[in-house]
Design an enzyme around this catalytic site. Structure first.
Site, PDB file in Angstrom:
ATOM      1  N   CYS A   1      -5.868   1.468   5.506  1.00 53.23           N
ATOM      2  CA  CYS A   1      -6.575   0.244   5.879  1.00 53.23           C
ATOM      3  C   CYS A   1      -6.171  -0.115   7.311  1.00 53.23           C
ATOM      4  O   CYS A   1      -5.228   0.464   7.864  1.00 53.23           O
ATOM      5  CB  CYS A   1      -6.234  -0.880   4.906  1.00 53.23           C
TER       6      CYS A   1
ATOM      7  N   HIS B   1       0.840  -1.195   0.000  1.00 52.71           N
ATOM      8  CA  HIS B   1       0.000   0.000   0.000  1.00 52.71           C
ATOM      9  C   HIS B   1       0.880   1.252   0.000  1.00 52.71           C
ATOM     10  O   HIS B   1       2.022   1.229   0.462  1.00 52.71           O
ATOM     11  CB  HIS B   1      -0.916   0.004   1.216  1.00 52.71           C
TER      12      HIS B   1
ATOM     13  N   GLU C   1       1.032   3.901   1.770  1.00 55.69           N
ATOM     14  CA  GLU C   1       1.569   4.332   3.059  1.00 55.69           C
ATOM     15  C   GLU C   1       2.839   3.565   3.412  1.00 55.69           C
ATOM     16  O   GLU C   1       3.820   4.128   3.890  1.00 55.69           O
ATOM     17  CB  GLU C   1       0.545   4.136   4.179  1.00 55.69           C
TER      18      GLU C   1
ATOM     19  N   CYS D   1      -2.367  -1.083   7.619  1.00 51.20           N
ATOM     20  CA  CYS D   1      -1.480   0.083   7.466  1.00 51.20           C
ATOM     21  C   CYS D   1      -1.589   0.994   8.678  1.00 51.20           C
ATOM     22  O   CYS D   1      -0.578   1.554   9.132  1.00 51.20           O
ATOM     23  CB  CYS D   1      -1.810   0.852   6.191  1.00 51.20           C
TER      24      CYS D   1
END
Length: 188
Positions: A92, A61, A63, A95
């Site tokens: 999410c 992801h 991040e 994360c």
């Protein structure tokens, strides 16, 4: 490719990518635009060269793609730094937990997250956002002000003004209320 070189040498997002990822459509990617500032006295001063954008990669992801770069910057631990993220999706749950861990290990870093929409695909997203807030992250939905800022700083807009659609403005209000409810409620 959607990233175009900026006059400063850093990539910019094309208009279509920005509108589809920071608008009201159900985008499948996550874009993260970022800025880093350092506290000098009572002011936050931008750190030259520490602005940019990236997107999620296969199995990573946005991040988590971002975090390894922070240690490479060699931020002075004796100074306060502020990361401001403009995300197309809020973090999410997984994360969010990794970001909580990052913030605990890096007390010299503050994190502000402005998200275009709330990621709801995985159970536990509400708890993840509350944990991030409890760890000191500032969470908000992107308003026209933040969208305008991204348009001017991170988009190859060819000099065109940012013009949010009526539906986008309505969606912002709904997303703001939803995030406020999530962060205010400590249980389900």
């Amino acid at each position: 490719m959607e990233d175009n070189p900026a006059p400063t040498g850093r990539p910019l997002m094309d208009v279509t990518t920005f509108k589809s990822n920071f608008g009201i459509t159900w985008a499948t990617e996550t874009y993260l635009c970022y800025e880093v500032e350092v506290r000098e006295g009572d002011a936050w001063v931008p750190v030259e060269g520490l602005q940019g954008l990236l997107r999620n990669q296969v199995f990573c992801h946005a991040e988590l793609c971002f975090l390894p770069g922070v240690s490479a910057w060699g931020l002075d631990e004796g100074k306060q730094h502020r990361l401001t993220w403009y995300l197309s999706w809020s973090p999410c749950p997984d994360c969010a937990l990794k970001l909580v861990e990052f913030l605990r290990k890096n007390s010299h870093v503050q994190l502000r997250i402005f998200a275009a929409r709330i990621y709801t695909k995985l159970d536990g997203y509400e708890d993840g956002l509350r944990r991030l807030q409890d760890a000191g992250a500032k969470l908000a939905i992107m308003t026209p002000k933040e969208l305008q800022h991204c348009w001017e700083k991170f988009v190859d807009n060819q000099g065109q003004p940012f013009q949010p659609e009526t539906e986008l403005l309505e969606n912002i209000g709904a997303q703001c209320q939803r995030l406020e409810n999530i962060l205010r409620n400590q249980g389900n």
